[in-house]
Design an enzyme around this catalytic site. Structure first.
Site, PDB file in Angstrom:
ATOM      1  N   PRO A 154       0.826  -1.212   0.000  1.00 50.71           N
ATOM      2  CA  PRO A 154       0.000   0.000   0.000  1.00 50.71           C
ATOM      3  C   PRO A 154       0.858   1.258   0.000  1.00 50.71           C
ATOM      4  O   PRO A 154       1.794   1.377   0.783  1.00 50.71           O
ATOM      5  CB  PRO A 154      -0.797  -0.124   1.302  1.00 50.71           C
ATOM      6  CG  PRO A 154      -0.807  -1.586   1.608  1.00 50.71           C
ATOM      7  CD  PRO A 154       0.521  -2.093   1.128  1.00 50.71           C
ATOM      8  N   GLU A 155       0.558   2.177  -0.919  1.00 48.52           N
ATOM      9  CA  GLU A 155       1.291   3.436  -1.005  1.00 48.52           C
ATOM     10  C   GLU A 155       0.413   4.555  -0.449  1.00 48.52           C
ATOM     11  O   GLU A 155      -0.650   4.297   0.116  1.00 48.52           O
ATOM     12  CB  GLU A 155       1.713   3.678  -2.454  1.00 48.52           C
ATOM     13  CG  GLU A 155       2.593   2.548  -2.993  1.00 48.52           C
ATOM     14  CD  GLU A 155       3.035   2.744  -4.427  1.00 48.52           C
ATOM     15  OE1 GLU A 155       3.118   3.899  -4.881  1.00 48.52           O
ATOM     16  OE2 GLU A 155       3.303   1.736  -5.111  1.00 48.52           O
ATOM     17  N   HIS A 205      -6.403 -14.022   8.374  1.00 52.23           N
ATOM     18  CA  HIS A 205      -5.082 -13.596   8.840  1.00 52.23           C
ATOM     19  C   HIS A 205      -5.150 -12.328   9.705  1.00 52.23           C
ATOM     20  O   HIS A 205      -4.283 -11.458   9.598  1.00 52.23           O
ATOM     21  CB  HIS A 205      -4.150 -13.379   7.651  1.00 52.23           C
ATOM     22  CG  HIS A 205      -3.838 -14.633   6.892  1.00 52.23           C
ATOM     23  ND1 HIS A 205      -2.953 -15.588   7.342  1.00 52.23           N
ATOM     24  CD2 HIS A 205      -4.334 -15.109   5.715  1.00 52.23           C
ATOM     25  CE1 HIS A 205      -2.886 -16.583   6.479  1.00 52.23           C
ATOM     26  NE2 HIS A 205      -3.706 -16.319   5.479  1.00 52.23           N
ATOM     27  N   ARG A 241       0.806 -11.346   5.030  1.00 48.58           N
ATOM     28  CA  ARG A 241       2.225 -11.740   5.014  1.00 48.58           C
ATOM     29  C   ARG A 241       2.963 -11.415   6.306  1.00 48.58           C
ATOM     30  O   ARG A 241       4.120 -11.795   6.477  1.00 48.58           O
ATOM     31  CB  ARG A 241       2.931 -11.057   3.836  1.00 48.58           C
ATOM     32  CG  ARG A 241       2.259 -11.348   2.494  1.00 48.58           C
ATOM     33  CD  ARG A 241       3.085 -10.805   1.348  1.00 48.58           C
ATOM     34  NE  ARG A 241       2.357 -10.816   0.096  1.00 48.58           N
ATOM     35  CZ  ARG A 241       2.872 -10.444  -1.076  1.00 48.58           C
ATOM     36  NH1 ARG A 241       4.122 -10.030  -1.140  1.00 48.58           N
ATOM     37  NH2 ARG A 241       2.156 -10.479  -2.171  1.00 48.58           N
TER      38      ARG A 241
END
Length: 290
Positions: free
Chosen positions: A2-3, A111, A130
């Site tokens: 994400p930017e 998650h 992740r």
């Protein structure tokens, strides 16, 4: 990853439900707990889980802001002020729901890593597929020096001059311009996708050395970085892989990309080429960019 535009939308999504609420309880996933037991800094960085819980539960969220790619929560209990600093890593996200089952993306529901139970009945849930993201609880930004080195927000008045000053420094002048604009000490919040798009719009190849660019070209690069970041915010961010808003919806900026993961240039029709620069794939048109 994400930017800036994606993080901005996550911030906007959680803000109405979390500001002025008190954090009643925190629950950590088994992955977070096991990581700490094994001596790894899984999600919760810089302190033990017990310390994090003690310095967060019972605190009220007064303000939430985005700084570069970070989400910052200002919290307090009585006269004590603390700051939560979160980076979403490669595939992290915050969701505001009544129950975990309401997260409508299976991978994010599965998650989850940290659950903040708020006194308005909502759950602020940090999920990370992740587990490369992080949440820190600090007394001040001085406790996290790298945060203080971030460049001004690209929309701030002083950001252009800061960028120009950096590009004239010896340690940046012999680097490819793509590598330079990815450095958050030079421009805050611009990641790989938006850097590729900005350089395409500026007509400049990503591998050109910064010292080879004229002052006008540098200003044009900065102008297009700011422009494409604004456009990313307008369209809700880029959802190419894992990114989701706080309500689980996707952004639409991917529909407006010219070179990033595109096969052909939308302007001249030439095949888009790639080159690895600073360990990142750079997508560019060899005809439109010089």
């Amino acid at each position: 990853m994400p930017e800036l535009p994606e993080v901005e939308h996550v911030k906007r999504g959680i803000e109405p439900f979390a500001v002025n609420t008190t954090i009643n309880k925190i629950t950590f996933s088994e992955n977070v707990k096991k990581g700490k037991e094994d001596g790894r800094e899984t999600i919760i960085k810089g302190m033990t889980l017990e310390s994090f819980r003690r310095l967060t539960e019972g605190y009220t969220i007064n303000q939430i802001e985005r700084r570069s790619k970070y989400i910052v929560f200002y919290i307090n209990r009585d006269a004590e002020q603390r700051i939560l600093i979160s980076h979403l890593g490669m595939a992290g996200g915050f969701f505001v729901v009544n129950h975990l089952e309401e997260i409508n993306v299976p991978n994010y529901r599965k998650h989850w890593q940290v659950i903040f139970e708020l006194d308005n009945g909502k759950k602020l849930i940090y999920s990370d597929i992740r587990r490369f993201g992080e949440i820190r609880n600090v007394s001040s930004f001085d406790s996290y020096p790298s945060f203080l080195s971030i460049a001004p927000e690209p929309f701030d008045e002083e950001a252009l001059q800061h960028f120009l000053d950096c590009t004239n420094k010896k340690n940046y002048s012999k680097k490819p311009i793509k590598q330079v604009i990815l450095d958050h000490k030079v421009i805050s919040g611009c990641g790989n996708i938006y850097a590729c798009e900005a350089l395409f719009r500026a007509g400049i190849l990503p591998n050109r050395l910064t010292q080879e660019l004229s002052n006008q070209e540098k200003e044009m690069v900065f102008y297009h970085v700011r422009s494409v970041l604004n456009e990313g915010i307008k369209y809700g961010g880029t959802s190419i892989s894992d990114y989701r808003h706080a309500d689980g919806k996707t952004g639409e900026m991917q529909l407006h990309l010219n070179v990033y993961k595109q096969k052909y240039c939308k302007v001249c029709g030439h095949s888009i080429e790639t080159q690895v620069i600073a360990s990142r794939n750079s997508h560019y048109c060899p005809t439109c960019q010089k």
